[in-house]
Motif scaffolding. Structure first.
Motif: not given
Length: 485
Positions: A184-186, A341-342, A171-174, A323-324
């Motif tokens: 700085x996001x996770x 994602x935040x 999902x990070x790549x997505x 982001x949801x």
């Protein structure tokens, strides 16, 4: 006795016999130390095989409800039987007096309990769920078997509150491919959008106790905002998204803790916020230092034009957007997988909130989704789904334009259209009249923050057959004209 036993198809017979005998013991119909019928006798009484009764008696012993005396038969265990001399007196409680205000409010806001049930043959435009006939079952089954063969023993054990790492990495790549700067996001995996939203709201401190959002907006979001104690300030919509002038006015007049926006295929209006308005909105949020909760609703269901980047992509390296995301409306709602994602420090805290609430999202669900995505099936499925939903979208739009006495129709894609009738018209009255003719839809007033919207309705078309779309909208249109006089 034994005359009320009824078999249920699809369940092992011996388990049904065991449960039936257990219920007789628990309610005192069979007393402690009482001899049970022989296996042959009970098989005749219940009209089941003797082997099923033998297995049932063995299971009753395993559960501590019976014991066997060699050469004499089976008996009810004293410890398991109901004893009227020691039983606690039955008493009742008025649970409503013990319920919290939050629980009572949740029940009050639960429109699913009070919604119109679609009877047999009813044409229902109430759902905006995916069409299950499009589900890619073969590849989902394959994904399940592949993942179970690799790490089935792990998937059936406890997982991590943050989520299944392979899915998080995917999902990070997505999200990077959507233009999001991930530095700085996770990510935190949740049980769909609703849990993610509730976790975020519960974690936010209420300095002012107020939230800004579009008016109308997602009813589930409104419900959760109210349950979490926020006052809601709605800002009117224009054909290309939120009214920036009214948004600025609202920001000047009232301090808020955050804002909630649905920029793509907005629920319920179906509007996609224009790139220009997205930029203007982000500037206002930065100017007034208001964090944003972005609902990535149906972003993938774009039928025409180029992809519009989410707000969090426009934020660049900033960390003010939460982001949801979810694939519920795009893939399979039954796999309750969504994500937050935040900012990584915020996710670090939200992980603890998630752990306290539900320990973790089903690792099995996460792994099946991951394997399906890893196999490259998402784009293939989306191509097929977009083609079918676009066809239904165009059919529904054409029928509305032909049949409905509307003032405005909005919806740039997704799985629904939003219809506005002349002011003073009641879609609740229209719904009651259409229901008698076998057609139902969602009255639009439930989506408004201020009790307005009585002249609006939402039409969900994703699960409605073509002929029913034509016939249903024709009935709505004819009835609306009659009510308008």
């Amino acid at each position: 006795m034994f005359k009320d036993f009824k078999l249920i198809a699809g369940r092992p017979v011996y388990i049904q016999v065991k449960d039936y005998m257990k219920s007789l013991i628990l309610r005192g119909a069979l007393q402690g130390e009482q001899k049970l019928p022989s296996t042959r006798e009970l098989s005749l009484l219940l009209a089941v095989s003797r082997n099923s009764v033998i297995s049932a008696y063995t299971a009753l012993e395993d559960d501590g409800f019976a014991y066997t005396v060699q050469g004499q038969g089976s008996y009810v265990a004293s410890a398991a039987a109901s004893d009227s001399t020691t039983a606690v007196s039955a008493w009742t409680m008025d649970w409503k007096t013990r319920l919290s205000s939050r629980a009572l409010l949740a029940e009050e806001l639960d429109i699913m309990k009070r919604g119109i049930r679609a009877g047999k043959g009813t044409i229902s435009f109430t759902s905006i769920a995916p069409d299950e006939s499009l589900f890619d079952l073969d590849n989902v089954k394959r994904a399940f078997l592949d993942r179970m063969s690799v790490e089935g023993n792990v998937l059936l054990n406890y997982g991590y509150a943050k989520g299944y790492k392979p899915l998080i990495d995917y999902l990070r790549q997505y999200m990077e491919h959507k233009g999001v700067d991930m530095r700085g996001k996770d990510l935190l995996i949740t049980n769909g959008f609703t849990e993610g939203f509730d976790i975020v709201l519960s974690a936010l401190g209420q300095r002012h106790g107020a939230v800004l959002c579009e008016n109308p907006t997602h009813h589930t979001a409104l419900k959760n905002l109210r349950l979490n104690g926020f006052d809601i300030r709605g800002v009117a919509m224009e054909p290309d998204g939120i009214h920036l002038g009214e948004l600025k006015r609202a920001l000047e007049e009232e301090e808020v803790d955050c804002a909630y926006f649905v920029p793509s295929y907005h629920n319920p209006t179906g509007i996609v916020m224009s790139p220009e308005k997205r930029q203007g909105l982000m500037k206002l949020m930065a100017e007034y230092r208001v964090p944003v909760i972005e609902d990535g609703f149906n972003e993938e269901l774009r039928y025409s034009g180029s992809h519009v980047a989410p707000l969090i992509a426009a934020a660049g390296s900033g960390n003010s957007i939460i982001y949801l995301g979810s694939f519920s409306k795009v893939l399979f709602p039954g796999l309750r997988v969504g994500w937050v994602l935040a900012d990584q420090e915020l996710i670090y805290v939200l992980e603890s909130v998630k752990r306290a609430r539900s320990i973790h999202t089903s690792t099995l669900d996460q792994s099946i989704l991951y394997q399906y995505l890893l196999g490259g099936h998402l784009e293939k499925f989306l191509k097929r789904a977009r083609t079918e939903y676009k066809r239904k979208y165009e059919l529904t739009m054409a029928c509305c334009k032909e049949c409905l006495p509307y003032s405005r129709i909005s919806g740039d894609g997704g799985l629904h259209l939003f219809v506005t009738f002349p002011k003073g018209f009641s879609t609740r009255e229209l719904l009651a009249a259409c229901r008698e003719q076998g057609v139902i839809f969602t009255a639009g007033d439930i989506f408004f923050t201020d009790g307005t919207g009585q002249h609006t309705l939402r039409l969900g078309f994703s699960r409605v057959a073509d002929e029913d779309i034509r016939r249903g909208i024709e009935i709505i249109g004819r009835t609306a004209r009659q009510l308008l006089g």
